[in-house]
Design a protein around this motif. Structure first.
Motif, short mmCIF file in Angstrom:
data_model
loop_
_atom_site.label_atom_id
_atom_site.label_comp_id
_atom_site.label_asym_id
_atom_site.label_seq_id
_atom_site.Cartn_x
_atom_site.Cartn_y
_atom_site.Cartn_z
N PHE A 80 0.86 -1.34 0.04
CA PHE A 80 0.06 -0.09 -0.11
C PHE A 80 0.84 1.29 0.04
N VAL A 81 1.93 1.34 0.87
CA VAL A 81 2.80 2.57 0.80
C VAL A 81 3.62 3.00 -0.38
N ILE A 82 3.91 1.49 -1.29
CA ILE A 82 4.52 1.66 -2.52
C ILE A 82 3.76 2.11 -3.68
N SER A 83 2.37 1.68 -3.60
CA SER A 83 1.42 1.99 -4.19
C SER A 83 1.11 3.52 -4.52
N LEU A 84 1.44 4.21 -3.51
CA LEU A 84 1.40 5.82 -3.66
C LEU A 84 2.51 6.61 -4.09
N THR A 85 3.44 5.57 -4.48
CA THR A 85 4.63 6.26 -5.25
C THR A 85 5.09 5.89 -6.77
N GLN A 86 5.71 6.44 -7.29
CA GLN A 86 6.43 6.22 -8.53
C GLN A 86 7.74 5.37 -8.13
N TYR A 87 7.78 4.28 -8.43
CA TYR A 87 8.80 3.43 -7.96
C TYR A 87 9.32 2.24 -8.97
N SER A 88 10.34 2.29 -9.47
CA SER A 88 10.89 1.03 -10.41
C SER A 88 11.66 0.04 -9.73
N GLY A 89 12.04 0.39 -8.61
CA GLY A 89 12.56 -0.86 -7.81
C GLY A 89 14.25 -0.38 -7.71
N MET A 90 14.50 0.69 -8.41
CA MET A 90 16.10 0.91 -8.54
C MET A 90 16.38 2.43 -7.97
N GLN A 91 15.57 3.30 -8.10
CA GLN A 91 15.72 4.61 -7.50
C GLN A 91 14.86 4.62 -6.14
N THR A 92 15.24 5.77 -5.49
CA THR A 92 14.18 6.28 -4.31
C THR A 92 12.72 6.41 -4.83
N PRO A 93 11.74 5.77 -4.02
CA PRO A 93 10.39 6.16 -4.39
C PRO A 93 10.03 7.41 -4.47
N TYR A 295 2.00 -8.86 -13.20
CA TYR A 295 3.36 -9.30 -13.22
C TYR A 295 4.21 -8.47 -14.19
N ARG A 296 3.62 -8.23 -15.46
CA ARG A 296 4.28 -7.32 -16.38
C ARG A 296 4.56 -6.04 -15.89
N ASN A 297 3.70 -5.31 -15.39
CA ASN A 297 4.08 -4.12 -14.82
C ASN A 297 5.26 -4.15 -13.85
N ALA A 298 5.31 -5.12 -12.93
CA ALA A 298 6.30 -4.80 -11.66
C ALA A 298 7.54 -5.71 -12.44
N PHE A 299 7.45 -6.50 -13.12
CA PHE A 299 8.82 -7.11 -13.64
C PHE A 299 9.46 -6.76 -14.97
N SER A 300 8.44 -6.52 -15.92
CA SER A 300 8.81 -6.42 -17.35
C SER A 300 8.95 -4.78 -17.55
N TYR A 301 7.87 -4.00 -17.01
CA TYR A 301 7.94 -2.55 -17.43
C TYR A 301 8.50 -1.90 -16.23
N GLY A 302 8.91 -2.55 -15.16
CA GLY A 302 9.48 -1.71 -13.91
C GLY A 302 8.72 -0.70 -13.32
N GLN A 303 7.57 -0.94 -13.17
CA GLN A 303 6.63 -0.20 -12.52
C GLN A 303 5.76 -0.66 -11.26
N LEU A 304 6.99 -0.74 -10.17
CA LEU A 304 6.45 -1.32 -9.07
C LEU A 304 5.35 -0.68 -8.38
N GLY A 305 5.28 0.77 -8.23
CA GLY A 305 4.35 1.48 -7.81
C GLY A 305 3.09 1.19 -8.33
N TYR A 306 2.74 1.10 -9.54
CA TYR A 306 1.69 0.84 -10.34
C TYR A 306 1.33 -0.43 -10.08
N ALA A 307 2.37 -1.60 -10.30
CA ALA A 307 1.87 -2.93 -9.68
C ALA A 307 1.27 -3.17 -8.43
N SER A 308 1.87 -2.43 -7.42
CA SER A 308 1.27 -2.49 -6.11
C SER A 308 0.02 -2.00 -6.04
#
Length: 340
Positions: A80-93, A295-308
């Protein structure tokens, strides 16, 4: 006998039988001794032995408590916290508020994924409930080879889904697959079932029924708990087997049906492996299920915030759907054995 004796005492006197209006203030009896001091102001404290038992109980269930906290509660809060951010898993949310949820509602692929998942659920779950019940009835037959039959009927559910997916790819191959060879016996042309949008989901729905053995075992346990005396009474009354099935078996299996319905809906909402291996969401996004798009958004597109955000929406929808099923279950679930 006097009137006062007949009426149990004259009002205003202390005679036996006088009510509260007699002016007598009831007195509490002697207070039980409390030598160990376990009672404080009307509340009972735990004794030393009870405290030790409580500590031992918490110690024994601590692995489960830790597991729930680490693998359930923490991921939910973190998602839920990550869903409120733009986060790719590499940089700071970067905090963006509810923008991910707004984007999810407006995303046409989300609507496609929800539609595909709902279609799969609407067909696979009821079909699975019926097939599992038929398997359980077969497993419950009183024949000599029943143990062998139970094993054979349950074996397909032991095959992992990824292995079953590869097996079905061979089965439905348009050139040498056994399914097309069988259909050819009826004059039907070879068809790429996984390459046609109208057939691809149906193939996965049929494949899912090979795992009905798990639900069948649960049905079997429910069938074995139905008292045989109910069937004997029904036979004496002249009830046919079909009438016994409708009036005894089904009503007393409703708690088991409810359990299998909840687990079936939960599994249908998370369908992923077969679509990922067999079609990767194709053809034409006809098998793009919700979990696959997440899964695509999280691991293929690098959009962990959107996937969350998608995961949180799935969790909320699942809780809402489960609550709706439980609310509706009050009308058809029967927990009273004697009512059968």
């Amino acid at each position: 006998m006097s009137a006062s004796a007949t009426t149990g005492g004259t009002p205003g006197t202390g005679a036996p039988g006088a009510g509260p209006s007699a002016g007598i203030t009831p007195q509490a009896g002697p207070r039980a001794p409390d030598p160990d001091g376990t009672r404080t102001r009307g509340r009972t404290k735990l004794s030393g032995r009870e405290k030790r038992n409580l500590r031992m109980g918490l110690l024994f269930i601590s692995p489960w408590i830790i597991g729930v906290l680490v693998f359930v509660i923490y991921p939910l809060i973190y998602s839920f916290v990550i869903s409120l951010t733009q986060y790719s898993g590499m940089q700071t949310p970067t905090f963006i508020g509810l923008q991910n949820y707004v984007s999810a509602i407006a995303d046409p692929l989300v609507r496609t994924a929800v539609g595909n998942t709902a279609y799969y659920m609407a067909i696979a779950v009821p079909l699975g409930l019926v097939i599992a019940l038929l398997l359980a009835l077969a497993m419950n037959r009183n024949v000599r080879e029943v143990a062998l039959y139970r094993t054979l009927l349950y074996l397909p559910s032991l095959i992992p889904m990824f292995a079953m997916s590869f097996i079905f790819i061979v089965f439905v191959n348009p050139q040498f697959g056994i399914v097309n060879q069988f259909l050819g016996l009826f004059g039907m042309p070879d068809t790429n079932l996984l390459g046609e949008p109208r057939y691809a989901k149906l193939v996965m729905i049929i494949m899912a029924q090979l795992g009905a053995g798990n639900a069948a075992l649960i049905y079997l346990a429910g069938l074995r708990n139905i008292p045989e005396t109910l069937y004997e009474a029904a036979r004496i009354d002249g009830a046919s087997r079909f009438r016994q099935f409708l009036s005894i078996t089904i009503p007393l299996l409703t708690p088991t049906i409810l359990f299998n319905l909840i687990t079936g809906v939960s599994g249908a909402m998370m369908v992923f492996t077969e679509a990922y291996i067999m079609t990767n969401g194709g053809p034409d996004n006809s098998t793009l299920f919700y979990m696959l798009y997440l899964y695509r958004n999280a691991f293929s597109y690098g959009q962990l915030g959107y996937a969350s955000a998608l995961a949180v929406l799935l969790f909320l929808f699942g809780m809402l759907l489960a609550g709706l099923i439980y609310w509706l279950s009050r009308r058809f679930v029967n927990y009273d054995v004697s009512a059968g």
